[in-house]
Every structure is written in C-alpha cells, then in structure tokens.
Scaffold this active site. Structure first.
Site, PDB file in Angstrom:
ATOM      1  N   HIS A 155       0.872  -1.207   0.000  1.00 50.02           N
ATOM      2  CA  HIS A 155       0.000   0.000   0.000  1.00 50.02           C
ATOM      3  C   HIS A 155       0.890   1.232   0.000  1.00 50.02           C
ATOM      4  O   HIS A 155       1.494   1.586   1.015  1.00 50.02           O
ATOM      5  CB  HIS A 155      -0.914   0.020   1.235  1.00 50.02           C
ATOM      6  CG  HIS A 155      -1.847   1.193   1.241  1.00 50.02           C
ATOM      7  ND1 HIS A 155      -3.210   1.039   1.338  1.00 50.02           N
ATOM      8  CD2 HIS A 155      -1.636   2.525   1.158  1.00 50.02           C
ATOM      9  CE1 HIS A 155      -3.795   2.233   1.309  1.00 50.02           C
ATOM     10  NE2 HIS A 155      -2.843   3.156   1.211  1.00 50.02           N
ATOM     11  N   HIS A 158      -4.494  -0.536   5.715  1.00 48.83           N
ATOM     12  CA  HIS A 158      -4.056   0.194   6.917  1.00 48.83           C
ATOM     13  C   HIS A 158      -5.057   0.038   8.067  1.00 48.83           C
ATOM     14  O   HIS A 158      -5.636   0.995   8.544  1.00 48.83           O
ATOM     15  CB  HIS A 158      -3.781   1.673   6.610  1.00 48.83           C
ATOM     16  CG  HIS A 158      -4.748   2.364   5.701  1.00 48.83           C
ATOM     17  ND1 HIS A 158      -6.107   2.359   5.910  1.00 48.83           N
ATOM     18  CD2 HIS A 158      -4.549   3.089   4.578  1.00 48.83           C
ATOM     19  CE1 HIS A 158      -6.682   3.042   4.957  1.00 48.83           C
ATOM     20  NE2 HIS A 158      -5.771   3.490   4.123  1.00 48.83           N
ATOM     21  N   ASP A 217       1.568   2.655   3.514  1.00 52.21           N
ATOM     22  CA  ASP A 217       0.714   3.836   3.338  1.00 52.21           C
ATOM     23  C   ASP A 217       1.550   5.108   3.373  1.00 52.21           C
ATOM     24  O   ASP A 217       1.077   6.158   3.795  1.00 52.21           O
ATOM     25  CB  ASP A 217      -0.412   3.893   4.372  1.00 52.21           C
ATOM     26  CG  ASP A 217      -1.492   4.897   3.994  1.00 52.21           C
ATOM     27  OD1 ASP A 217      -1.609   5.256   2.801  1.00 52.21           O
ATOM     28  OD2 ASP A 217      -2.223   5.354   4.899  1.00 52.21           O
TER      29      ASP A 217
HETATM   30  C1  NCD Z   1      -3.433   9.160   1.966  1.00 51.20           C
HETATM   31  C2  NCD Z   1      -2.960  10.184   0.926  1.00 51.20           C
HETATM   32  O1  NCD Z   1      -2.400  11.203   1.328  1.00 51.20           O
HETATM   33  O2  NCD Z   1      -3.116   9.939  -0.277  1.00 51.20           O
HETATM   34  N1  NCD Z   1      -3.466   9.765   3.244  1.00 51.20           N
HETATM   35  C3  NCD Z   1      -3.438   9.128   4.439  1.00 51.20           C
HETATM   36  O3  NCD Z   1      -3.600   9.782   5.470  1.00 51.20           O
HETATM   37  N2  NCD Z   1      -3.209   7.846   4.538  1.00 51.20           N
HETATM   38  C4  NCD Z   1      -4.753   8.611   1.549  1.00 51.20           C
HETATM   39  C5  NCD Z   1      -5.141   7.375   2.312  1.00 51.20           C
HETATM   40  O4  NCD Z   1      -4.538   6.315   2.155  1.00 51.20           O
HETATM   41  O5  NCD Z   1      -6.099   7.448   3.087  1.00 51.20           O
HETATM   42 ZN    ZN Z   2      -3.189   5.149   1.604  1.00 49.74          ZN
END
Ligand code: NCD
Ligand code: ZN
Length: 346
Positions: A13, A174, A247
C-alpha cells in the site's frame, strides 16, 4: 553488530504521486522494496486500465538507473466503473487490484464511491475473476466519531459486503483497530489486511505530544494504545492474513503545517527499518520476513522476490526535511530523530 537479512520485501500500500513528487519519493521505495501496490488517488483518479498503464510508464521512467522495482497498479473504484473494466484490468497483467475509497473519506477521495449498491455488477466481476478489492475502511457519516469510523465501517459496510460477495478477495487497508484486526482474523482466507509501521509504533497521544503534531496526522487517524497493541500482535502473529503496507503518503510541508493540514505520513525513507523497530520491540524479528516478503505475494498470487536486503541494528538520524517538489520540503516520520535499524548499502 546484530544484522538481519531478509528476502526483499514488498510494500502492499503506497502513494507515489506524480510528476516531480513521484521523482522525489520513488528512490526511497525502490531501494528497499521489490514491488509496491501503487494507490490510484491521483488528481484526477485512475479509473481506467489505460490511465493505470500510462502512470505505470511514468513510474518506470522515474526509477533510478538499474532499479528493477516493479509497480503493481490499481484502479480507483467509482459508482460508474463498468464490469468490462474489470475484465480489461485482469487481462492487462499490470493491474492487480481495485481500490474502494468511500467518497470524501481521505485525500483525493471526492470521486470515490457514494453508493456501493451501484457497484454490484462490478464487484461480482471482481469476485468471479479473483481481482482483490482494497478497502479504505472508514465510514464518512459525520455523526460517527472519527476514532470509531473504522469499527463502524466493518459493521455497516464490510460485513454486509462479504455476505453478498463471500468469495471476493478483500484487503482491509491500513487497519488501525482491534475491531478491524479481529474481523479480518475471523473472516475467510479471502480477507486480509495491511498494517502501517506508524500504526504499529504510535498511538494517538503522538498527535498531541507537547502540541499539535501535523506530521503524525494520517487517515485512518492513530488510535488508542490498546489498538496499537492489538495491531502489533496481529503483525507478529505469523498469520498470513496480515502483511506490510506502509501507506507512505507524501504531502508538501506547507500543506501539512497549515490551519487545515492534509492527512498522510511519509515513511518510505525508512520503509522497512521502522517495521524492524516495531518487530524488535515485540521480540519478534524472526517474524518480519514472512510479514514483509511472503504473506503479501501469497495473497496476491505472485512469486516471492528473489533478491535480499540486510538491515543492521545501528542508529541513524533521519534528515529534518527531504527535498520534494520545487520550493517545498517533505517532512519524513522521525524527522531529526533516530531510527534504530539501518538498511545496508548494496
Ligand atoms: C493518503 C494520501 O495522502 O493519499 N493519506 C493518508 O492519510 N493515509 C490517503 C489514504 O490512504 O487514506
Ligand atoms: Zn493510503
């Protein structure tokens, strides 16, 4: 000095952005990971195989010379995605999943799904072809407390979805709560979850340590300590349903340090090292390789990477800021502080 050699891991991710931002962040990931599932929440979002293929080309173009990093592409589910796009995705060989963002749940999700009932034919096609649905598991109902949005999503959306499509491959991306991790553990083998390093290392106190900390703000938001402990237990359990997904989500410093700051933590600069810290703290370094390099490919039906990386137990200081797009800096997680595992240069 203690060292740890692992099969080269994958990041299941990742946000790579585009253009200059892509060029700035990609080397951090490519140094550590063999492959990454690349999120489609660009502006505009990637909703067709043709767009995903073009983006893949731009990622390959931006790779450091000699890198064999492989981007695994995803499509952004909308209420209007036709089932034939799923057929095209499966046939393409480059699109590995479809991402569900509830409309308005997070960064660049305005075009997300407002009504999952309108996606039934598309979801049925995914179920039939074995193309995984990657879920941002938060309800957007403003009457639901922001810390409860994942648990409510599991109950209101995810459980009914799996009743309707019992064979659909789903990754709860996540995962941030004990509730989410329990749900995944108790579901069939077609349901898995990714875990970020920051949710394994931090609880919600990190958002308010001595003042408001915008660089610890991400979505889903950090949760209570009991959830962090449950996530860490899931990560080190050896259960193949749980695997690595950073993430890592870069945003320019000025858009995070603002009256209304963006959600997202940048972690790719220490994308495997931070997990090593979390696993070491749990006394489970021997479980890191499977979590980082075996469980993900098994779920996605891909071979394991052939190369290896080595981490050494040695403190290094994360730069206070990293170069990002023209005139803007990127503040990485742990900026100016130490990380206790270091990637050995090849
Ligand atoms: C992610 C993003 O900035 O694209 N932000 C986050 O807080 N994780 C989007 C996401 O995965 O929710
Ligand atoms: Zn994300």
């Amino acid at each position: 000095m203690q060292s740890l050699t692992l099969t080269r891991p994958d990041d299941w991710h990742l946000h790579l952005r585009d253009g200059a931002a892509l060029a700035a962040v990609l080397p951090d990931t490519a140094r550590r990971f063999g492959r990454a599932i690349v999120m489609p929440n660009l502006k505009p979002p990637l909703t067709t195989v043709a767009q995903a293929a073009a983006y893949r080309g731009r990622i390959l173009e931006a790779l450091p010379p000699g890198s064999d990093f492989e981007p695994l592409m995803t499509l952004y589910l909308t209420d209007n995605m036709a089932p034939r796009e799923i057929d095209a995705a499966k046939a393409s060989g480059i699109v590995h999943a479809v991402k569900l963002y509830p409309a308005g749940a997070t960064t660049n999700s305005d075009a997300g799904v407002a009504d999952l009932a309108r996606c039934r034919a598309t979801l049925a096609r995914m179920e039939a072809l074995g193309l995984p649905l990657l879920v941002h598991g938060e309800v957007t109902d403003p009457s639901v407390d922001v810390f409860d949005r994942e648990a409510v999503f599991v109950e209101r959306v995810l459980a009914p979805l799996l009743k309707d499509f019992p064979g659909l491959k789903v990754v709860l991306e996540h995962v941030t709560t004990r509730d989410g991790a329990d749900f995944v553990r108790e579901s069939g083998a077609n349901v898995a979850a990714t875990l970020t390093a920051h949710h394994l290392l931090l609880n919600r106190n990190a958002l308010f340590a001595g003042g408001i900390r915008p660089h610890h703000y991400c979505l889903p938001v950090l949760k209570r300590e009991l959830h962090r402990q449950a996530l860490l237990a899931a990560a080190v359990s050896g259960n193949p349903k749980f695997f690595l997904g950073t993430d890592s989500a870069p945003h320019a410093q000025k858009t995070k340090e603002a009256a209304c700051g963006c959600a997202g933590c940048y972690t790719a600069h220490a994308g495997i090292e931070l997990y090593a810290e979390a696993f070491a703290a749990a006394g489970a370094l021997d479980r890191l390789e499977a979590f980082a390099a075996f469980h993900g490919p098994a779920f996605y039906g891909l071979p394991r990477n052939r190369g290896r990386i080595t981490l050494v137990h040695e403190d290094w200081t994360v730069p206070a800021a990293l170069p990002y797009v023209a005139g803007d800096a990127l503040i990485p997680l742990r900026a100016g502080e130490t990380v206790s595992w270091k990637l050995q240069a090849e």
